[in-house]
Motif scaffolding. Structure first.
Motif, PDB file in Angstrom:
ATOM      1  N   THR A 117       1.129   2.149  -8.708  1.00  0.00           N
ATOM      2  CA  THR A 117      -0.077   1.873  -9.493  1.00  0.00           C
ATOM      3  C   THR A 117      -1.335   2.335  -8.773  1.00  0.00           C
ATOM      4  O   THR A 117      -1.334   2.537  -7.562  1.00  0.00           O
ATOM      5  CB  THR A 117      -0.229   0.359  -9.770  1.00  0.00           C
ATOM      6  OG1 THR A 117      -0.498  -0.317  -8.527  1.00  0.00           O
ATOM      7  CG2 THR A 117       1.014  -0.224 -10.418  1.00  0.00           C
ATOM      8  N   SER A 118      -2.392   2.456  -9.549  1.00  0.00           N
ATOM      9  CA  SER A 118      -3.735   2.674  -8.996  1.00  0.00           C
ATOM     10  C   SER A 118      -4.715   1.887  -9.846  1.00  0.00           C
ATOM     11  O   SER A 118      -4.871   2.173 -11.042  1.00  0.00           O
ATOM     12  CB  SER A 118      -4.109   4.159  -9.009  1.00  0.00           C
ATOM     13  OG  SER A 118      -5.511   4.307  -8.808  1.00  0.00           O
ATOM     14  N   ASP A 153       0.849  -1.190   0.000  1.00  0.00           N
ATOM     15  CA  ASP A 153       0.000   0.000   0.000  1.00  0.00           C
ATOM     16  C   ASP A 153       0.887   1.244   0.000  1.00  0.00           C
ATOM     17  O   ASP A 153       1.694   1.447   0.909  1.00  0.00           O
ATOM     18  CB  ASP A 153      -0.898  -0.017   1.249  1.00  0.00           C
ATOM     19  CG  ASP A 153      -2.000   1.029   1.208  1.00  0.00           C
ATOM     20  OD1 ASP A 153      -1.747   2.160   0.741  1.00  0.00           O
ATOM     21  OD2 ASP A 153      -3.116   0.732   1.677  1.00  0.00           O
ATOM     22  N   ALA A 154       0.728   2.068  -1.029  1.00  0.00           N
ATOM     23  CA  ALA A 154       1.574   3.258  -1.169  1.00  0.00           C
ATOM     24  C   ALA A 154       1.435   4.205   0.015  1.00  0.00           C
ATOM     25  O   ALA A 154       2.371   4.951   0.340  1.00  0.00           O
ATOM     26  CB  ALA A 154       1.217   3.991  -2.467  1.00  0.00           C
ATOM     27  N   ARG A 155       0.294   4.183   0.681  1.00  0.00           N
ATOM     28  CA  ARG A 155       0.073   5.102   1.808  1.00  0.00           C
ATOM     29  C   ARG A 155       0.897   4.721   3.015  1.00  0.00           C
ATOM     30  O   ARG A 155       1.164   5.548   3.889  1.00  0.00           O
ATOM     31  CB  ARG A 155      -1.409   5.112   2.179  1.00  0.00           C
ATOM     32  CG  ARG A 155      -2.324   5.625   1.083  1.00  0.00           C
ATOM     33  CD  ARG A 155      -3.779   5.404   1.419  1.00  0.00           C
ATOM     34  NE  ARG A 155      -4.101   3.980   1.520  1.00  0.00           N
ATOM     35  CZ  ARG A 155      -5.310   3.506   1.808  1.00  0.00           C
ATOM     36  NH1 ARG A 155      -6.305   4.341   2.033  1.00  0.00           N
ATOM     37  NH2 ARG A 155      -5.518   2.194   1.871  1.00  0.00           N
ATOM     38  N   HIS A 156       1.329   3.471   3.088  1.00  0.00           N
ATOM     39  CA  HIS A 156       2.040   2.991   4.280  1.00  0.00           C
ATOM     40  C   HIS A 156       3.481   2.570   3.998  1.00  0.00           C
ATOM     41  O   HIS A 156       4.303   2.561   4.914  1.00  0.00           O
ATOM     42  CB  HIS A 156       1.275   1.812   4.891  1.00  0.00           C
ATOM     43  CG  HIS A 156      -0.169   2.093   5.134  1.00  0.00           C
ATOM     44  ND1 HIS A 156      -0.609   3.156   5.894  1.00  0.00           N
ATOM     45  CD2 HIS A 156      -1.298   1.465   4.693  1.00  0.00           C
ATOM     46  CE1 HIS A 156      -1.935   3.160   5.934  1.00  0.00           C
ATOM     47  NE2 HIS A 156      -2.380   2.155   5.202  1.00  0.00           N
ATOM     48  N   ASP A 161      -3.238   6.575  -6.069  1.00  0.00           N
ATOM     49  CA  ASP A 161      -4.128   7.720  -6.275  1.00  0.00           C
ATOM     50  C   ASP A 161      -4.513   8.395  -4.965  1.00  0.00           C
ATOM     51  O   ASP A 161      -5.031   9.517  -4.980  1.00  0.00           O
ATOM     52  CB  ASP A 161      -5.388   7.289  -7.026  1.00  0.00           C
ATOM     53  CG  ASP A 161      -6.153   6.188  -6.301  1.00  0.00           C
ATOM     54  OD1 ASP A 161      -5.582   5.097  -6.111  1.00  0.00           O
ATOM     55  OD2 ASP A 161      -7.323   6.428  -5.905  1.00  0.00           O
ATOM     56  N   LYS A 162      -4.253   7.737  -3.852  1.00  0.00           N
ATOM     57  CA  LYS A 162      -4.585   8.304  -2.544  1.00  0.00           C
ATOM     58  C   LYS A 162      -3.538   9.310  -2.074  1.00  0.00           C
ATOM     59  O   LYS A 162      -3.721   9.972  -1.043  1.00  0.00           O
ATOM     60  CB  LYS A 162      -4.711   7.194  -1.502  1.00  0.00           C
ATOM     61  CG  LYS A 162      -5.693   6.083  -1.869  1.00  0.00           C
ATOM     62  CD  LYS A 162      -7.119   6.565  -1.926  1.00  0.00           C
ATOM     63  CE  LYS A 162      -8.089   5.395  -2.158  1.00  0.00           C
ATOM     64  NZ  LYS A 162      -9.475   5.851  -2.290  1.00  0.00           N
ATOM     65  N   LEU A 163      -2.439   9.424  -2.823  1.00  0.00           N
ATOM     66  CA  LEU A 163      -1.344  10.309  -2.442  1.00  0.00           C
ATOM     67  C   LEU A 163      -1.122  11.381  -3.506  1.00  0.00           C
ATOM     68  O   LEU A 163      -1.483  11.203  -4.666  1.00  0.00           O
ATOM     69  CB  LEU A 163      -0.049   9.513  -2.261  1.00  0.00           C
ATOM     70  CG  LEU A 163      -0.010   8.448  -1.169  1.00  0.00           C
ATOM     71  CD1 LEU A 163       1.315   7.703  -1.224  1.00  0.00           C
ATOM     72  CD2 LEU A 163      -0.216   9.069   0.204  1.00  0.00           C
TER      73      LEU A 163
END
Length: 209
Positions: free
Chosen positions: A188-189, A126-129, A157-159
């Motif tokens: 990726t998203s 997960d890119a957020r973590h 896409d959340k970042l």
């Protein structure tokens, strides 16, 4: 990274039919090692099913679940009889008894260790973590199996773009001394399609299709 020709060739390949082939609960049930395979691994809530669906251009090929840790099998999908995509059991947050969780997680490890036609494993993060302590065990398992693996960041896409770049750079630094780690991290998203053409091209290149 990839030119327009390579991206288009990968798009055309993945536009062909992809179908669910089988799910295996025992290592003895695996299909013959007669096609190149790429495997997807990651935490139970990282978006594995969504990424497989996005890569193949299908909506319901891999079944996503609101219940993390539902995948108990090694699931095989075959693309136009030339390539298999393999969905490995997730790790972490599995709402099953500890011994049962260990059983299907060990199945994933056995697959990684004993699959001669496995061309690359994709470890989804997960890119957020970014890489967390819970991911260390997966990295170690991949290193021990001596399988070429690549880190794929999901939910980018959340970042903000600058934040994605920072996570990519940090992740590259974290895996720089791991011999089996492929030295490219892809953001990726599945929701927006970001990085999906590049991931298709990575698969084509890894499998030499």
């Amino acid at each position: 990274m990839f030119d327009a020709e390579a991206l288009e060739a990968a798009r055309k390949l993945f536009a062909r039919e992809t179908r669910f082939m089988m799910g295996c609960v025992r290592i003895d049930d695996l299909p013959a090692a007669d096609l190149p395979e790429v495997a997807f691994a990651g935490r139970s809530n990282v978006g594995k099913s969504s990424l497989i669906n996005a890569v193949t251009g299908r909506t319901h090929l891999a079944r996503a679940s609101n219940e993390p840790g539902r995948t108990r099998e090694v699931n095989f999908f075959v693309l136009d009889e030339v390539l298999r995509l393999v969905d490995l059991p997730g790790y972490g947050f599995a709402k099953v008894a500890r011994d049962a969780a260990r059983k299907f997680q060990n199945l994933g490890r056995d697959y990684l260790r004993g699959r001669p036609n496995l061309k690359r494993a994709y470890l989804l993060i997960d890119a957020r973590h970014g890489l967390k302590k819970v991911d260390e065990e997966a990295l170690e398992a991949l290193d021990v199996a001596a399988v070429s693996y690549q880190i794929i960041l999901t939910k980018a896409d959340k970042l903000k773009p600058a934040e994605v770049d920072a996570v990519v750079a940090k992740t590259l630094a974290q895996i720089s001394k791991r011999a089996a780690a492929f030295p490219r991290v892809l953001a990726t998203s599945s929701a927006k399609g970001t990085g999906i053409p590049e991931l298709r091209a990575e698969i084509v290149a890894a499998c030499q299709l």
